[in-house]
Design a protein around this motif. Structure first.
Motif, PDB file in Angstrom:
ATOM      1  N   PHE A  76     -39.188 -68.239  -9.918  1.00 20.54           N
ATOM      2  CA  PHE A  76     -37.976 -68.482 -10.687  1.00 20.54           C
ATOM      3  C   PHE A  76     -36.673 -67.693 -10.600  1.00 20.54           C
ATOM      4  O   PHE A  76     -35.533 -67.911 -10.117  1.00 20.54           O
ATOM      5  N   LEU A  77     -37.009 -66.501 -10.742  1.00 18.40           N
ATOM      6  CA  LEU A  77     -36.000 -65.281 -10.878  1.00 18.40           C
ATOM      7  C   LEU A  77     -35.375 -64.991  -9.742  1.00 18.40           C
ATOM      8  O   LEU A  77     -34.212 -64.710  -9.598  1.00 18.40           O
ATOM      9  N   LEU A  78     -36.328 -64.853  -8.595  1.00 17.00           N
ATOM     10  CA  LEU A  78     -35.702 -64.562  -7.221  1.00 17.00           C
ATOM     11  C   LEU A  78     -34.720 -65.564  -6.544  1.00 17.00           C
ATOM     12  O   LEU A  78     -33.765 -65.365  -6.090  1.00 17.00           O
ATOM     13  N   THR A  79     -35.251 -66.721  -6.718  1.00 14.10           N
ATOM     14  CA  THR A  79     -34.402 -67.773  -6.260  1.00 14.10           C
ATOM     15  C   THR A  79     -33.406 -67.899  -7.103  1.00 14.10           C
ATOM     16  O   THR A  79     -32.174 -68.526  -6.607  1.00 14.10           O
ATOM     17  N   PHE A  80     -33.293 -67.703  -8.330  1.00 17.06           N
ATOM     18  CA  PHE A  80     -32.066 -68.042  -9.209  1.00 17.06           C
ATOM     19  C   PHE A  80     -30.997 -66.976  -8.804  1.00 17.06           C
ATOM     20  O   PHE A  80     -29.892 -67.354  -8.625  1.00 17.06           O
ATOM     21  N   PHE A  81     -31.392 -65.679  -8.768  1.00 16.08           N
ATOM     22  CA  PHE A  81     -30.523 -64.843  -8.507  1.00 16.08           C
ATOM     23  C   PHE A  81     -30.071 -64.443  -7.070  1.00 16.08           C
ATOM     24  O   PHE A  81     -28.914 -64.319  -6.887  1.00 16.08           O
ATOM     25  N   SER A  82     -30.737 -65.169  -6.188  1.00 11.58           N
ATOM     26  CA  SER A  82     -30.364 -65.340  -4.608  1.00 11.58           C
ATOM     27  C   SER A  82     -29.291 -66.242  -4.696  1.00 11.58           C
ATOM     28  O   SER A  82     -28.146 -65.783  -3.954  1.00 11.58           O
ATOM     29  N   TYR A  83     -29.260 -67.312  -5.081  1.00 11.62           N
ATOM     30  CA  TYR A  83     -28.093 -68.241  -5.067  1.00 11.62           C
ATOM     31  C   TYR A  83     -27.171 -67.724  -5.971  1.00 11.62           C
ATOM     32  O   TYR A  83     -25.985 -68.045  -5.682  1.00 11.62           O
ATOM     33  N   SER A  84     -27.300 -67.001  -7.176  1.00 13.39           N
ATOM     34  CA  SER A  84     -26.253 -66.686  -8.066  1.00 13.39           C
ATOM     35  C   SER A  84     -25.421 -65.807  -7.065  1.00 13.39           C
ATOM     36  O   SER A  84     -24.226 -65.820  -7.203  1.00 13.39           O
ATOM     37  N   LEU A  85     -26.103 -64.810  -6.504  1.00 14.98           N
ATOM     38  CA  LEU A  85     -25.347 -63.914  -5.430  1.00 14.98           C
ATOM     39  C   LEU A  85     -24.346 -64.858  -4.538  1.00 14.98           C
ATOM     40  O   LEU A  85     -23.211 -64.389  -4.219  1.00 14.98           O
ATOM     41  N   LEU A  86     -25.148 -65.646  -3.841  1.00  9.14           N
ATOM     42  CA  LEU A  86     -24.033 -66.421  -2.701  1.00  9.14           C
ATOM     43  C   LEU A  86     -23.198 -67.094  -3.518  1.00  9.14           C
ATOM     44  O   LEU A  86     -21.830 -66.915  -3.059  1.00  9.14           O
ATOM     45  N   HIS A  87     -23.127 -67.638  -4.769  1.00 11.24           N
ATOM     46  CA  HIS A  87     -21.970 -68.271  -5.330  1.00 11.24           C
ATOM     47  C   HIS A  87     -21.199 -67.098  -5.959  1.00 11.24           C
ATOM     48  O   HIS A  87     -19.847 -67.275  -6.014  1.00 11.24           O
ATOM     49  N   SER A  90     -23.979 -63.565   5.440  1.00  3.66           N
ATOM     50  CA  SER A  90     -22.881 -63.997   4.931  1.00  3.66           C
ATOM     51  C   SER A  90     -22.049 -62.814   4.350  1.00  3.66           C
ATOM     52  O   SER A  90     -21.005 -62.846   4.225  1.00  3.66           O
ATOM     53  N   ALA A  91     -23.068 -61.765   3.608  1.00  8.07           N
ATOM     54  CA  ALA A  91     -22.408 -60.815   3.004  1.00  8.07           C
ATOM     55  C   ALA A  91     -21.568 -59.880   4.202  1.00  8.07           C
ATOM     56  O   ALA A  91     -20.583 -59.496   3.690  1.00  8.07           O
ATOM     57  N   LEU A 127     -17.722 -55.302  -3.497  1.00 10.45           N
ATOM     58  CA  LEU A 127     -18.637 -55.110  -4.325  1.00 10.45           C
ATOM     59  C   LEU A 127     -19.747 -56.301  -4.443  1.00 10.45           C
ATOM     60  O   LEU A 127     -20.827 -56.028  -4.288  1.00 10.45           O
ATOM     61  N   THR A 128     -19.088 -57.519  -4.340  1.00  9.93           N
ATOM     62  CA  THR A 128     -20.000 -58.457  -4.206  1.00  9.93           C
ATOM     63  C   THR A 128     -20.751 -58.782  -2.905  1.00  9.93           C
ATOM     64  O   THR A 128     -21.916 -58.980  -2.962  1.00  9.93           O
ATOM     65  N   ALA A 129     -20.142 -58.354  -1.703  1.00  8.17           N
ATOM     66  CA  ALA A 129     -20.817 -58.344  -0.569  1.00  8.17           C
ATOM     67  C   ALA A 129     -21.974 -57.467  -0.553  1.00  8.17           C
ATOM     68  O   ALA A 129     -22.910 -57.850   0.097  1.00  8.17           O
ATOM     69  N   SER A 130     -21.840 -56.234  -0.994  1.00  5.29           N
ATOM     70  CA  SER A 130     -22.738 -55.141  -1.083  1.00  5.29           C
ATOM     71  C   SER A 130     -24.048 -55.654  -1.965  1.00  5.29           C
ATOM     72  O   SER A 130     -25.100 -55.555  -1.589  1.00  5.29           O
ATOM     73  N   ILE A 131     -23.759 -56.285  -3.021  1.00  8.20           N
ATOM     74  CA  ILE A 131     -24.907 -56.708  -4.106  1.00  8.20           C
ATOM     75  C   ILE A 131     -25.439 -57.929  -3.429  1.00  8.20           C
ATOM     76  O   ILE A 131     -26.784 -58.137  -3.479  1.00  8.20           O
ATOM     77  N   ALA A 173     -28.017 -56.608  -0.658  1.00 13.46           N
ATOM     78  CA  ALA A 173     -29.085 -56.038  -1.237  1.00 13.46           C
ATOM     79  C   ALA A 173     -29.946 -57.124  -1.703  1.00 13.46           C
ATOM     80  O   ALA A 173     -31.327 -56.821  -1.629  1.00 13.46           O
ATOM     81  N   GLY A 174     -29.569 -57.983  -2.251  1.00  9.41           N
ATOM     82  CA  GLY A 174     -30.240 -59.255  -2.786  1.00  9.41           C
ATOM     83  C   GLY A 174     -31.014 -59.998  -1.590  1.00  9.41           C
ATOM     84  O   GLY A 174     -32.256 -60.328  -1.537  1.00  9.41           O
ATOM     85  N   GLY A 175     -30.479 -60.111  -0.347  1.00 12.41           N
ATOM     86  CA  GLY A 175     -31.158 -60.417   1.099  1.00 12.41           C
ATOM     87  C   GLY A 175     -32.317 -59.770   1.156  1.00 12.41           C
ATOM     88  O   GLY A 175     -33.383 -60.307   1.635  1.00 12.41           O
ATOM     89  N   ILE A 176     -32.271 -58.439   1.133  1.00  9.21           N
ATOM     90  CA  ILE A 176     -33.258 -57.620   1.362  1.00  9.21           C
ATOM     91  C   ILE A 176     -34.458 -57.698   0.572  1.00  9.21           C
ATOM     92  O   ILE A 176     -35.737 -57.863   0.942  1.00  9.21           O
TER      93      ILE A 176
END
Length: 466
Positions: free
Chosen positions: A24-35, A124-125, A213-217, A220-223
């Motif tokens: 739940f948390l990983l999928t939630f924040f992965s798409y949050s970072l994309l957005h 994308s980052a 800043l957003t691209a770096s985060i 890291a989320g993709g890793i």
């Protein structure tokens, strides 16, 4: 004495493990970072427009620079043409994003979704970094280069939604799906809020640092996704949700299990069950023909047209219409996403209680008409504007979250594809892809409406010269 709804809720809650929470948390924040990286672009449009035009014509309060500096780098002679190009970038992003969603849904059902999602986030980052940071550091400004990068970004970002919805659909069953997916679908709104906060926090140093800043985060989320995400319970030896639901709802299952019933039911064998649940990806055409897929896709196209108009242009509208500072407009636009979070969760909960989603959607969209009319007449008052913005987000962002998440999962797990876990990403890609086409059409309309006064102005100037 507990009622059936209470007992049912206790049943599906008791099935949750720490793996469900992590997914739940990983999928939630992965798409949050994309957005968040996507939202950064809309939050810094005023600064980008200022950089692309002569500084002595701007009224944004930016520091004046020598004429020879902007003359060698500027793309447009005035802010109006720069704004028109920014709208064009939104349009080509959405069209490429829509095309990518149809493709990514098919790819997600045929390859490891963890790899697809991680690749999309990291690549994308890199594109976002090149678009907003590297070009500014190198003072390289080229319209065709920007367009090419944004088309590529749309294709790469499209890998996110079909994969995360499919992974969530693999872990969470139909029971409680409305409220779980309603809460989880707030990931897009949380990403918008995160992007607005990150952009406004470093905007004073230059818009290129917001992209950095957003691209770096996001990279890291993709890793983290590559090494930490489990795409299905079967990967760690747990039973899948379809096996649990079929064992509960199977009409062929005897109420009282004994050896006699096994002797008199020769066709009910373990071999047949394993054969029944062998995953096999369905075709794009078969997914389109599933009941409700095209109807909800068309409804989502109309809804996403309105939702993404707010997404792309709300901070710009607040800054230009009310003359508020860009950082203040970015922070105020958060209230639209707050309304979407509350709306998606509450409406998902109501749809679970009613065991029907269409009536909840219809009622919310009818009320959305009034909220749009009310917000269009919002005065130059931040408190009233934020309140009307929250209400509008509740009735527009809420249904948008429910269609793209809970309903997409329902459509991908209906009886016609029971036992076929390789259909959900394709169905999600169709629903969200059709919605993105509607959003792209909306952006095209906004661009045409914006360019019309420019054309009239040019015609007038030509007439006056003659």
């Amino acid at each position: 004495m507990a009622g059936p709804n209470t007992l049912q809720s206790r049943t599906w809650v008791s099935r949750f493990t720490q793996h469900h929470v992590v997914v739940f948390l990983l999928t939630f924040f992965s798409y949050s970072l994309l957005h968040a990286s996507r939202k950064t672009f809309s939050n810094v449009k005023v600064s980008i427009s200022s950089q692309w035009t002569p500084t002595y014509l701007n009224k944004t309060g930016v520091k004046l620079e020598p004429v020879e500096l902007w003359n060698s780098n500027h793309l447009f002679p005035n802010a109006e043409e720069a704004t028109l190009f920014l709208g064009t970038l939104d349009t080509i992003f959405l069209f490429s994003y829509a095309v990518g969603l149809f493709i990514s849904g098919i790819i997600g059902d045929r390859f490891n979704m963890r790899w697809v999602l991680s690749f999309g986030m990291c690549s994308s980052a890199v594109v976002v970094f090149c678009f907003g940071t590297l070009t500014e550091w190198l003072h390289f400004y080229n319209k065709w280069f920007y367009c090419s990068l944004w088309i590529l970004n749309g294709l790469l970002q499209s890998t996110g939604w079909p994969c995360v919805v499919a992974v969530m659909g693999n872990w969470f069953g139909k029971a409680g799906r409305g409220v779980i997916f309603g809460l989880w679908s707030a990931c897009a709104s949380v990403g918008n809020i995160l992007g607005a906060c990150l952009a406004s926090s470093v905007l004073q140093y230059g818009y290129e640092y917001a992209f950095l800043l957003t691209a770096s985060i996001q990279f890291a989320g993709g890793i983290v996704i590559f090494f930490g995400l489990l795409i299905s319970p079967e990967e760690i030896g747990l039973s899948g949700i379809e096996e649990e639901e079929s064992s509960e709802d199977d009409p062929c299952r005897p109420l009282i299990h004994n050896t006699d019933s096994e002797e008199h039911e020769p066709n009910y064998s373990i071999q047949e069950i394993s054969t029944l649940h062998q995953p096999k990806a369905i075709s794009f055409y078969q997914a389109c023909c599933l009941p409700g897929v095209m109807l909800y896709s068309l409804a989502y196209a109309c809804l996403k047209l309105v939702n993404y108009s707010f997404f792309f242009w709300l901070p710009f509208y607040l800054s230009n219409n009310f003359r508020w500072k860009e950082a203040e407009a970015d922070k105020l636009s958060i209230w639209y996403d707050v309304g979407g979070i509350i709306g998606g969760t509450l409406q998902g909960f109501i749809s679970d209680m009613l065991q029907k989603r269409a009536p909840v959607l219809a009622g919310s969209l009818i009320l959305a008409i009034g909220s749009l009319v009310g917000y269009s007449r919002s005065p130059n008052n931040k408190t009233i504007n934020a309140l009307l913005m929250t209400i509008t987000g509740f009735f527009i962002g809420g249904p948008s979250n429910m269609i793209s998440a809970a309903i997409s999962a329902d459509l991908g797990h209906q009886e016609l594809v029971q036992g076929n876990s390789e259909a959900l990403a394709t169905v999600t890609g169709i629903v969200d892809g059709t919605g993105s086409i509607g959003a792209a059409v909306g952006q095209t309309s906004c661009t045409v409406l914006f360019i019309s006064p420019l054309i009239v102005r040019e015609i007038r100037s030509l007439v006056l010269r003659r």
